[in-house]
Design a protein around this motif. Structure first.
Motif, PDB file in Angstrom:
ATOM      1  N   VAL A  57       0.835  -1.212   0.000  1.00  0.00           N
ATOM      2  CA  VAL A  57       0.000   0.000   0.000  1.00  0.00           C
ATOM      3  C   VAL A  57       0.863   1.253   0.000  1.00  0.00           C
ATOM      4  N   ASP A  61       0.855   3.980  -3.012  1.00  0.00           N
ATOM      5  CA  ASP A  61       0.387   5.346  -2.739  1.00  0.00           C
ATOM      6  C   ASP A  61       1.470   6.383  -2.996  1.00  0.00           C
ATOM      7  N   GLU A  74      -7.874   4.025  -7.461  1.00  0.00           N
ATOM      8  CA  GLU A  74      -8.487   2.937  -6.704  1.00  0.00           C
ATOM      9  C   GLU A  74      -8.707   1.716  -7.597  1.00  0.00           C
ATOM     10  N   PHE A  77      -5.316   0.043  -8.110  1.00  0.00           N
ATOM     11  CA  PHE A  77      -4.880  -0.684  -6.917  1.00  0.00           C
ATOM     12  C   PHE A  77      -5.677  -1.974  -6.754  1.00  0.00           C
ATOM     13  N   ASN A  78      -6.982  -1.888  -6.916  1.00  0.00           N
ATOM     14  CA  ASN A  78      -7.826  -3.067  -6.777  1.00  0.00           C
ATOM     15  C   ASN A  78      -7.443  -4.145  -7.792  1.00  0.00           C
ATOM     16  N   CYS A  81      -4.113  -5.933  -6.800  1.00  0.00           N
ATOM     17  CA  CYS A  81      -4.280  -6.978  -5.775  1.00  0.00           C
ATOM     18  C   CYS A  81      -4.997  -8.197  -6.340  1.00  0.00           C
ATOM     19  N   PRO A  88      -8.080  -6.621  -2.229  1.00  0.00           N
ATOM     20  CA  PRO A  88      -7.646  -5.238  -2.018  1.00  0.00           C
ATOM     21  C   PRO A  88      -8.167  -4.644  -0.716  1.00  0.00           C
ATOM     22  N   TYR A  91      -5.836  -5.754   2.063  1.00  0.00           N
ATOM     23  CA  TYR A  91      -4.575  -5.006   1.989  1.00  0.00           C
ATOM     24  C   TYR A  91      -4.740  -3.630   2.642  1.00  0.00           C
ATOM     25  N   ARG A  92      -5.783  -2.919   2.235  1.00  0.00           N
ATOM     26  CA  ARG A  92      -6.015  -1.569   2.761  1.00  0.00           C
ATOM     27  C   ARG A  92      -6.313  -1.605   4.258  1.00  0.00           C
ATOM     28  N   HIS A  93      -7.152  -2.533   4.674  1.00  0.00           N
ATOM     29  CA  HIS A  93      -7.542  -2.619   6.081  1.00  0.00           C
ATOM     30  C   HIS A  93      -6.328  -2.908   6.962  1.00  0.00           C
ATOM     31  N   GLU A  96      -3.911   0.104   7.090  1.00  0.00           N
ATOM     32  CA  GLU A  96      -4.406   1.193   7.930  1.00  0.00           C
ATOM     33  C   GLU A  96      -4.311   0.845   9.414  1.00  0.00           C
TER      34      GLU A  96
END
Length: 248
Positions: A57, A61, A74, A77-78, A81, A88, A91-93, A96
């Motif tokens: 990520v 970014d 977005e 990125f999706n 993945c 995806p 990955y983001r969760h 963060e």
């Protein structure tokens, strides 16, 4: 025996999820990241973990900063993945979660992860991740994992990562506790910083070229409209001359 997914399969999978073209210098960034993720995903010793997700990520970014149109990021990125059969959202969760945790941690707590993280709110995920790595003799190290680890340090103490001596000393300590190839990790992170700087320079050059191109188009348009304005003006001038002659 299952067929191992090829790079071509992964690229094809990516472009079924993201159908719009990718702009100029960013295309190389996306494809290099895609190939790197692909090679890891088909390695028998590779296991997804939250630090790796944070590295993916963060890389995406930072290298895609300034991409236009913004709303395509977005989708890209999706697709990235999903091209390696990843989620995806996960990955983001996970990224963060770790970024938020790092901001509540000190560098000392990261260094002493095996004794300090268990008592930190939300630290269990990172503790479990580090423990699994430290006790896995076949752990598949990657540059993206190193970037994730670097991002954790950056979140805990932004000043530390700008101090080469302190940064390397901390990476040495954490790397040894996790049984990572420390020198390789340092080299990978140095190259990561160098590539970020090169990307910034490339974007600056690209913006200069685009700006120059816009000015040239505006100038050509202006030169094209001038003769038309003169032609439109001529009948008015002739009419004025005829009126003056008639009055005489």
């Amino acid at each position: 025996m299952d067929n191992v997914r090829t790079v071509s399969d992964t690229k094809r999978n990516f472009y079924t999820h993201h159908t719009r073209p990718i702009n100029s210098i960013y295309r190389r960034v996306v494809e290099e990241l895609m190939v790197e993720m692909h090679l890891l995903s088909v390695n028998v010793n590779f296991n997804y973990d939250p630090v790796y997700a944070l590295g993916v990520v963060t890389s995406f970014d930072r290298f895609m900063l300034g991409y236009k149109p913004e709303q395509d990021k977005e989708s890209i990125f999706n697709a990235l993945c999903r091209s390696v059969e990843g989620d995806p959202g996960q990955y983001r969760h996970d990224a963060e979660q770790l970024k938020g945790l790092a901001e509540r941690l000190s560098v000392d707590q990261l260094v002493s992860w095996n004794t300090a993280l268990g008592s930190v709110d939300g630290g269990q995920m990172l503790y479990d991740c580090f423990k699994a790595i430290a006790f896995n003799p076949n752990f598949k190290y990657s540059r993206l994992f190193a970037i994730g680890l670097y991002t954790l340090l950056e979140g805990a103490d932004p000043d530390l990562v700008n101090n080469e001596e302190q940064r390397n000393s901390t990476l040495q300590t954490i790397g040894e506790s996790l049984k990572l190839p420390v020198e390789k990790m340092k080299q990978d992170l140095a190259l990561y910083q160098e590539n970020l700087e090169k990307m910034e320079q490339a974007k600056s050059v690209l913006e200069d070229v685009l700006s120059s191109d816009r000015k040239q188009r505006q100038q050509r348009l202006l030169e094209k409209t001038k003769p038309q304005e003169q032609e439109e003006q001529q009948p008015t001038d002739s009419a004025s001359e005829e009126k003056d002659s008639a009055d005489s």
